[in-house]
Design an enzyme around this catalytic site. Structure first.
Site, PDB file in Angstrom:
ATOM      1  N   ILE A   1     -95.448 -29.890  23.756  1.00  0.00           N
ATOM      2  CA  ILE A   1     -94.581 -30.422  22.704  1.00  0.00           C
ATOM      3  C   ILE A   1     -94.726 -31.934  22.575  1.00  0.00           C
ATOM      4  CG2 ILE A   1     -92.866 -28.569  22.877  1.00  0.00           C
ATOM      5  CD1 ILE A   1     -91.163 -30.486  24.594  1.00  0.00           C
TER       6      ILE A   1
ATOM      7  N   HIS B   1     -94.809 -24.201  20.569  1.00  0.00           N
ATOM      8  CA  HIS B   1     -93.456 -24.566  21.003  1.00  0.00           C
ATOM      9  C   HIS B   1     -92.874 -25.716  20.191  1.00  0.00           C
ATOM     10  CE1 HIS B   1     -94.340 -22.685  25.195  1.00  0.00           C
ATOM     11  NE2 HIS B   1     -93.932 -21.796  24.326  1.00  0.00           N
TER      12      HIS B   1
ATOM     13  N   CYS C   1     -81.573 -31.634  11.222  1.00  0.00           N
ATOM     14  CA  CYS C   1     -80.134 -31.440  11.338  1.00  0.00           C
ATOM     15  C   CYS C   1     -79.840 -29.942  11.274  1.00  0.00           C
ATOM     16  CB  CYS C   1     -79.426 -32.161  10.191  1.00  0.00           C
ATOM     17  SG  CYS C   1     -77.670 -31.749  10.068  1.00  0.00           S
TER      18      CYS C   1
ATOM     19  N   CYS D   1     -74.844 -36.023   7.199  1.00  0.00           N
ATOM     20  CA  CYS D   1     -73.648 -35.170   7.231  1.00  0.00           C
ATOM     21  C   CYS D   1     -72.928 -35.177   8.580  1.00  0.00           C
ATOM     22  CB  CYS D   1     -74.016 -33.739   6.847  1.00  0.00           C
ATOM     23  SG  CYS D   1     -74.788 -32.811   8.187  1.00  0.00           S
TER      24      CYS D   1
ATOM     25  N   GLY E   1    -105.670 -25.741  31.228  1.00  0.00           N
ATOM     26  CA  GLY E   1    -104.394 -26.184  31.790  1.00  0.00           C
ATOM     27  C   GLY E   1    -103.210 -25.303  31.456  1.00  0.00           C
TER      28      GLY E   1
ATOM     29  N   PRO F   1    -107.619 -26.859  37.518  1.00  0.00           N
ATOM     30  CA  PRO F   1    -107.883 -27.174  38.930  1.00  0.00           C
ATOM     31  C   PRO F   1    -107.561 -26.001  39.862  1.00  0.00           C
ATOM     32  CG  PRO F   1    -106.521 -28.872  37.904  1.00  0.00           C
ATOM     33  CD  PRO F   1    -106.577 -27.714  36.948  1.00  0.00           C
TER      34      PRO F   1
HETATM   35 ZN   LIG Z   1     -77.094 -33.123   8.256  1.00  0.00          ZN
END
Ligand SMILES: [Zn+2]
Length: 261
Positions: free
Chosen positions: A109, A125, A133, A162, A200, A227
């Site tokens: 991410i 992800h 929001c 908001c 990985g 690894p």
């Molecule tokens: Zn909002």
């Protein structure tokens, strides 16, 4: 090792379309504690609130105690903000410029793939720097609203439009983020992949195993760079027991030499 590297470099040279399936290990060379990563800073530990980290960064916690979820999201965000993509991300992006049929399917991410220049990207992800929001249609970036997770502020952040709860566009524990990637998954499903790199990651999620089993059926070579051995090792044709940045840099150098000779 050198022999495997030249065989794999040869596969890259011949390939038109390459799929990189990448996980926490790709960003390990950036010094990043990676969310859900093997050996990540957070995995398996109990938080100050006395709950496992998986619970702190979960859908339920965000709904009931968003300040707790945000406290840990912030730590991860701040770590990403301080770190930078590494040579492995760079080589993958260089390969995409060279072979436009290249794809990256990432569990990470941190957004380093895009920052390094990858465009054909599926972020299963989500990406921590994308914010929205939960109440209205407001969307923004962490750079814009949170000064890239570097500005001290009251948590959770509030929507400037908001006053609603702001959250990152990532998959929290107990959620499924992938629906937003479904269209891209379809494109990838039909893409004629010539070689797969597994870098990985050690998770046998379906979105990882599906392209791998398809590759096996079609005799498409699978190269694992890690690894350590993983649960996915037995499905790979080649194992390179090393870090991503070092290995990809070596592979790139071999390819470059072949191209100029
Ligand atoms: Zn909002």
């Amino acid at each position: 090792m050198d022999e495997i590297l030249s065989v794999v470099a040869d596969c890259i040279l011949k390939a038109e379309s390459i799929l990189f399936i990448v996980g926490a290990g790709l960003s390990a060379d950036s010094g990043l504690p990676t969310y859900r990563g093997v050996g990540g800073l957070f995995e398996g530990i109990l938080t100050q609130e006395g709950v496992p980290i998986e619970e702190a960064i979960s859908k339920n916690m965000l709904q009931t105690r968003p300040e707790v979820t945000w406290k840990y999201l912030w730590q991860i965000g701040a770590a990403c903000h301080k770190a930078k993509f590494n040579r492995a991300h760079e080589v993958i992006a260089q390969i995409e410029s060279w072979k436009p049929g290249t794809w990256v399917l990432t569990q990470n991410i941190d957004g380093f793939e895009r920052a390094a220049g990858s465009k054909n990207l599926i972020q299963v992800h989500g990406q921590l720097s994308e914010l929205f929001c939960v109440n209205c249609s407001y969307r923004t970036t962490a750079e814009e609203l949170l000064a890239g997770y570097s500005k001290p502020m009251d948590l959770p952040p509030k929507c400037p439009a908001c006053e609603g709860l702001i959250r990152p566009d990532i998959e929290l524990f107990g959620e499924h983020h992938m629906s937003s990637s479904e269209e891209t998954f379809k494109i990838l499903d039909n893409a004629p992949i010539d070689i797969i790199f597994l870098i990985g990651t050690s998770r046998d999620y379906q979105y990882i195993t599906k392209p791998l089993y398809k590759a096996r059926r079609l005799n498409v070579p699978i190269v694992e760079i890690n690894p350590a051995e993983t649960v996915l090792s037995e499905i790979a044709n080649y194992h390179i027991l090393s870090t991503a940045a070092d290995t990809l840099d070596k592979l790139w150098n071999i390819c470059e030499k072949q191209l100029v000779s």
